[in-house]
Design an enzyme around this catalytic site. Structure first.
Site, PDB file in Angstrom:
ATOM      1  N   THR A 123      36.350 -28.924  72.951  1.00 13.52           N
ATOM      2  CA  THR A 123      35.536 -28.488  71.822  1.00 13.52           C
ATOM      3  C   THR A 123      35.366 -29.598  70.781  1.00 13.52           C
ATOM      4  OG1 THR A 123      35.592 -27.000  69.914  1.00 13.52           O
ATOM      5  CG2 THR A 123      37.694 -27.483  70.900  1.00 13.52           C
ATOM      6  N   ASP A 124      34.280 -29.518  70.011  1.00 16.89           N
ATOM      7  CA  ASP A 124      34.090 -30.492  68.925  1.00 16.89           C
ATOM      8  C   ASP A 124      35.121 -30.298  67.811  1.00 16.89           C
ATOM      9  OD1 ASP A 124      33.091 -28.106  67.841  1.00 16.89           O
ATOM     10  OD2 ASP A 124      31.149 -28.930  67.262  1.00 16.89           O
ATOM     11  N   GLU A 125      35.813 -29.142  67.816  1.00 19.61           N
ATOM     12  CA  GLU A 125      36.785 -28.874  66.738  1.00 19.61           C
ATOM     13  C   GLU A 125      37.962 -29.842  66.767  1.00 19.61           C
ATOM     14  OE1 GLU A 125      37.776 -24.837  65.897  1.00 19.61           O
ATOM     15  OE2 GLU A 125      35.779 -24.136  66.397  1.00 19.61           O
ATOM     16  N   TYR A 148      44.438 -23.640  66.814  1.00 17.03           N
ATOM     17  CA  TYR A 148      43.563 -23.648  67.999  1.00 17.03           C
ATOM     18  C   TYR A 148      43.114 -25.066  68.333  1.00 17.03           C
ATOM     19  CZ  TYR A 148      39.121 -23.591  70.541  1.00 17.03           C
ATOM     20  OH  TYR A 148      38.112 -23.877  71.422  1.00 17.03           O
ATOM     21  N   LYS A 152      43.896 -27.608  71.552  1.00 18.46           N
ATOM     22  CA  LYS A 152      42.853 -28.179  72.424  1.00 18.46           C
ATOM     23  C   LYS A 152      42.941 -29.712  72.415  1.00 18.46           C
ATOM     24  CE  LYS A 152      39.932 -26.285  74.354  1.00 18.46           C
ATOM     25  NZ  LYS A 152      39.901 -25.711  75.744  1.00 18.46           N
TER      26      LYS A 152
HETATM   27  P1  NAD Z   1      36.802 -16.780  76.051  1.00 20.64           P
HETATM   28  O1  NAD Z   1      37.890 -16.489  75.075  1.00 20.64           O
HETATM   29  O2  NAD Z   1      35.592 -15.933  76.104  1.00 20.64           O
HETATM   30  O3  NAD Z   1      37.403 -16.801  77.536  1.00 20.64           O
HETATM   31  C1  NAD Z   1      38.640 -17.344  77.863  1.00 20.64           C
HETATM   32  C2  NAD Z   1      39.009 -16.855  79.273  1.00 20.64           C
HETATM   33  O4  NAD Z   1      40.262 -17.462  79.627  1.00 20.64           O
HETATM   34  C3  NAD Z   1      39.203 -15.339  79.364  1.00 20.64           C
HETATM   35  O5  NAD Z   1      38.560 -14.828  80.507  1.00 20.64           O
HETATM   36  C4  NAD Z   1      40.719 -15.167  79.472  1.00 20.64           C
HETATM   37  O6  NAD Z   1      41.112 -14.015  80.192  1.00 20.64           O
HETATM   38  C5  NAD Z   1      41.113 -16.456  80.194  1.00 20.64           C
HETATM   39  N1  NAD Z   1      42.507 -16.847  79.943  1.00 20.64           N
HETATM   40  C6  NAD Z   1      43.149 -16.914  78.744  1.00 20.64           C
HETATM   41  N2  NAD Z   1      44.420 -17.299  78.925  1.00 20.64           N
HETATM   42  C7  NAD Z   1      44.585 -17.496  80.269  1.00 20.64           C
HETATM   43  C8  NAD Z   1      45.674 -17.928  81.078  1.00 20.64           C
HETATM   44  N3  NAD Z   1      46.864 -18.226  80.526  1.00 20.64           N
HETATM   45  N4  NAD Z   1      45.495 -18.027  82.411  1.00 20.64           N
HETATM   46  C9  NAD Z   1      44.294 -17.714  82.971  1.00 20.64           C
HETATM   47  N5  NAD Z   1      43.230 -17.297  82.252  1.00 20.64           N
HETATM   48  C10 NAD Z   1      43.378 -17.200  80.923  1.00 20.64           C
HETATM   49  O7  NAD Z   1      36.453 -18.310  75.774  1.00 20.64           O
HETATM   50  P2  NAD Z   1      35.066 -19.077  75.881  1.00 20.64           P
HETATM   51  O8  NAD Z   1      34.358 -18.974  74.588  1.00 20.64           O
HETATM   52  O9  NAD Z   1      34.399 -18.707  77.151  1.00 20.64           O
HETATM   53  O10 NAD Z   1      35.609 -20.578  75.978  1.00 20.64           O
HETATM   54  C11 NAD Z   1      35.879 -21.176  77.242  1.00 20.64           C
HETATM   55  C12 NAD Z   1      36.368 -22.594  77.015  1.00 20.64           C
HETATM   56  O11 NAD Z   1      35.386 -23.357  76.318  1.00 20.64           O
HETATM   57  C13 NAD Z   1      37.640 -22.679  76.172  1.00 20.64           C
HETATM   58  O12 NAD Z   1      38.459 -23.689  76.715  1.00 20.64           O
HETATM   59  C14 NAD Z   1      37.137 -23.080  74.783  1.00 20.64           C
HETATM   60  O13 NAD Z   1      38.111 -23.827  74.097  1.00 20.64           O
HETATM   61  C15 NAD Z   1      35.938 -23.946  75.149  1.00 20.64           C
HETATM   62  N6  NAD Z   1      34.864 -23.991  74.140  1.00 20.64           N
HETATM   63  C16 NAD Z   1      34.342 -22.833  73.638  1.00 20.64           C
HETATM   64  C17 NAD Z   1      33.291 -22.903  72.716  1.00 20.64           C
HETATM   65  C18 NAD Z   1      32.672 -21.652  72.134  1.00 20.64           C
HETATM   66  O14 NAD Z   1      31.831 -21.765  71.247  1.00 20.64           O
HETATM   67  N7  NAD Z   1      32.996 -20.462  72.594  1.00 20.64           N
HETATM   68  C19 NAD Z   1      32.787 -24.142  72.343  1.00 20.64           C
HETATM   69  C20 NAD Z   1      33.351 -25.306  72.876  1.00 20.64           C
HETATM   70  C21 NAD Z   1      34.376 -25.210  73.794  1.00 20.64           C
HETATM   71  O1  TDX Z   2      33.884 -12.674  60.573  1.00 20.38           O
HETATM   72  C1  TDX Z   2      33.585 -13.886  60.512  1.00 20.38           C
HETATM   73  N1  TDX Z   2      33.037 -14.368  59.360  1.00 20.38           N
HETATM   74  C2  TDX Z   2      32.696 -15.688  59.193  1.00 20.38           C
HETATM   75  O2  TDX Z   2      32.210 -16.087  58.126  1.00 20.38           O
HETATM   76  C3  TDX Z   2      33.800 -14.791  61.625  1.00 20.38           C
HETATM   77  C4  TDX Z   2      34.397 -14.300  62.907  1.00 20.38           C
HETATM   78  C5  TDX Z   2      33.445 -16.113  61.441  1.00 20.38           C
HETATM   79  N2  TDX Z   2      32.930 -16.557  60.260  1.00 20.38           N
HETATM   80  C6  TDX Z   2      32.587 -18.002  60.132  1.00 20.38           C
HETATM   81  C7  TDX Z   2      33.722 -18.960  60.439  1.00 20.38           C
HETATM   82  C8  TDX Z   2      32.995 -20.169  61.017  1.00 20.38           C
HETATM   83  O3  TDX Z   2      32.578 -21.008  59.943  1.00 20.38           O
HETATM   84  O4  TDX Z   2      31.574 -18.276  61.093  1.00 20.38           O
HETATM   85  C9  TDX Z   2      31.759 -19.571  61.684  1.00 20.38           C
HETATM   86  C10 TDX Z   2      31.911 -19.410  63.182  1.00 20.38           C
HETATM   87  O5  TDX Z   2      33.154 -18.761  63.409  1.00 20.38           O
HETATM   88  P1  TDX Z   2      33.692 -18.416  64.888  1.00 20.38           P
HETATM   89  O6  TDX Z   2      32.652 -17.648  65.624  1.00 20.38           O
HETATM   90  O7  TDX Z   2      35.056 -17.875  64.775  1.00 20.38           O
HETATM   91  O8  TDX Z   2      33.694 -19.880  65.560  1.00 20.38           O
HETATM   92  P2  TDX Z   2      34.434 -21.242  65.158  1.00 20.38           P
HETATM   93  O9  TDX Z   2      35.604 -21.018  64.303  1.00 20.38           O
HETATM   94  O10 TDX Z   2      33.381 -22.192  64.654  1.00 20.38           O
HETATM   95  O11 TDX Z   2      34.943 -21.723  66.629  1.00 20.38           O
HETATM   96  C11 TDX Z   2      34.078 -21.554  67.764  1.00 20.38           C
HETATM   97  O12 TDX Z   2      33.425 -22.737  68.119  1.00 20.38           O
HETATM   98  C12 TDX Z   2      34.132 -23.734  68.760  1.00 20.38           C
HETATM   99  C13 TDX Z   2      34.838 -20.998  68.966  1.00 20.38           C
HETATM  100  O13 TDX Z   2      35.543 -19.845  68.592  1.00 20.38           O
HETATM  101  C14 TDX Z   2      35.739 -22.013  69.580  1.00 20.38           C
HETATM  102  O14 TDX Z   2      36.343 -21.515  70.757  1.00 20.38           O
HETATM  103  C15 TDX Z   2      34.962 -23.229  69.908  1.00 20.38           C
HETATM  104  O15 TDX Z   2      35.824 -24.239  70.352  1.00 20.38           O
END
Ligand code: NAD
Ligand code: TDX
Length: 329
Positions: A123-125, A148, A152
């Site tokens: 992630t960019d985080e 988190y 990562k």
């Molecule tokens: P998500 O939370 O929707 O899904 C995570 C999945 O991993 C779930 O199906 C969960 O059951 C499984 N999991 C959790 N712990 C586990 C374990 N110990 N063993 C096996 N499976 C396990 O997450 P997502 O949003 O689909 O993100 C997927 C990946 O992409 C993550 O690594 C996250 O850090 C990365 N990522 C997400 C975002 C975003 O915006 N959502 C952005 C950049 C990177």
């Molecule tokens: O209830 C809320 N109110 C609010 O203001 C929630 C859930 C979020 N927010 C804000 C926090 C952040 O500035 O919105 C923005 C986005 O929040 P999230 O959806 O929780 O995402 P973020 O914290 O940016 O992280 C996400 O992007 C990078 C994903 O959860 C990560 O898994 C990914 O790596």
């Protein structure tokens, strides 16, 4: 090619599996997922009988299971993670267990058994936060601010170390905020839609002026496929949409699409350590590998809001699962 996808029952992993089976119908995919609170096997109902797909219910921290599966595959793509920043503030331990120890377990088995590619989805985080100007580049120092993002970043460093020390053929992607269908309704966009569907107010953290770069989930999956096939071993690739929006802009778009107004907003206490701005340079992946985002934000957000409105059963089933879980506890 035979691929182990971990975390394939989650938001991005399920989109990736569907995408790969369509794009490479000869590939075989094993999905290893622990089905934690956010993993949902229903997300892949449409392909469950595809003979090129197999689901294994299990944990990436399970040493013997992971070894058994990795014996069978050519590549590993690690999506499995605890992914919600707010949860990492409350319960950081599980983030270290899955995101760090789980990744280490996959790396170790991949090293011992020999695989062609290990792709870590990150992630960019991991880069921390930006001021008003500038972008995250692959060379930007890691400066994670939440448990988190620290977990990562730790995993990314282990991936790097397995390449440097053991010559494991690794690739590492770092993507901006994804949005689209099947995202667990704890993240901003689906959470706000689910609140408004119940006529509840949406909780905006702080002043709502934090900025995120949003990318449609399908484009992220296509970028991962590109890095898997064309990426240079040992390299990191940023993935982003050049689509910066404040949380207020996103909130207003959702309010408007759902026929609501400002009175549905509730300003709440800010998230501790809340990163102010993310913006990612995707120069490297676009110039070296030829990937480009294909879906504009206007198209993507419309597709996304329509999907949640047309799939309210999906949201309800998750809410029921949450209620049952709370009752059992
Ligand atoms: P998500 O939370 O929707 O899904 C995570 C999945 O991993 C779930 O199906 C969960 O059951 C499984 N999991 C959790 N712990 C586990 C374990 N110990 N063993 C096996 N499976 C396990 O997450 P997502 O949003 O689909 O993100 C997927 C990946 O992409 C993550 O690594 C996250 O850090 C990365 N990522 C997400 C975002 C975003 O915006 N959502 C952005 C950049 C990177
Ligand atoms: O209830 C809320 N109110 C609010 O203001 C929630 C859930 C979020 N927010 C804000 C926090 C952040 O500035 O919105 C923005 C986005 O929040 P999230 O959806 O929780 O995402 P973020 O914290 O940016 O992280 C996400 O992007 C990078 C994903 O959860 C990560 O898994 C990914 O790596």
């Amino acid at each position: 090619m035979k691929i182990l996808v971990t975390g394939g029952a989650g938001f991005i992993g399920s989109c990736f599996i569907r995408h790969e089976l369509k794009k490479h119908p000869d590939y075989k995919i094993i999905n290893l997922d622990a089905l934690t609170y956010c993993g949902n096997i229903e997300n892949l109902k449409d392909i469950e009988n595809n003979p090129h797909y197999k689901f294994i219910h299990g944990n990436i921290c399970d040493k013997s299971l992971v070894r058994e599966i990795i014996k069978e595959v050519d590549c590993v793509i690690n999506f499995a993670a605890e992914s919600h920043v707010d949860n990492s503030i409350k319960t950081p331990e599980i983030f270290v267990e899955t995101n760090v120890s789980g990744t280490l377990n996959l790396l170790q088995a991949s090293k011992e058994l020999g695989i062609e590619r290990f792709l870590q989805v990150s992630t960019d985080e991991v880069y921390g936060t930006l001021g008003k100007d500038g972008y995250f580049y692959e060379t930007t120092p890691l400066a994670p601010n939440s448990p988190y993002s620290a977990s990562k970043a730790s995993a990314d460093l282990l991936v790097r170390a397995y390449h440097e020390t053991f010559k494991l053929p690794v690739l590492n992607t770092r993507c901006s905020n994804n949005y689209g269908p099947y995202q667990y309704p704890e993240k901003l966009i689906p959470y706000f839609i689910s609140k408004l569907l119940k006529n509840e107010k949406v909780p905006v953290y702080g002043d709502g002026l934090n900025v995120r770069d949003w990318l449609y989930v399908y484009d992220h999956c296509e970028a991962i496929d590109t890095v898997l096939h064309k990426g240079k071993i040992g390299e990191v690739y940023n993935i982003g949409g050049h689509n910066e929006k404040t949380n207020m802009e996103i909130t207003h778009l959702i309010l408007e699409a759902m026929g609501k107004d400002e009175t549905s907003i509730e300003y709440v206490k800010d998230r501790p350590g809340h990163d102010r701005r993310y913006a990612i340079s995707n120069d490297k992946i676009t110039s070296e590998l030829g990937w480009q985002p294909s879906i504009t934000f206007e198209e993507g957000i419309k597709l996304t809001i329509d999907w949640y409105l047309n799939n309210q059963e999906w949201i309800h089933s998750i809410e029921n699962k949450k209620l049952n879980y709370a009752k059992e506890k």
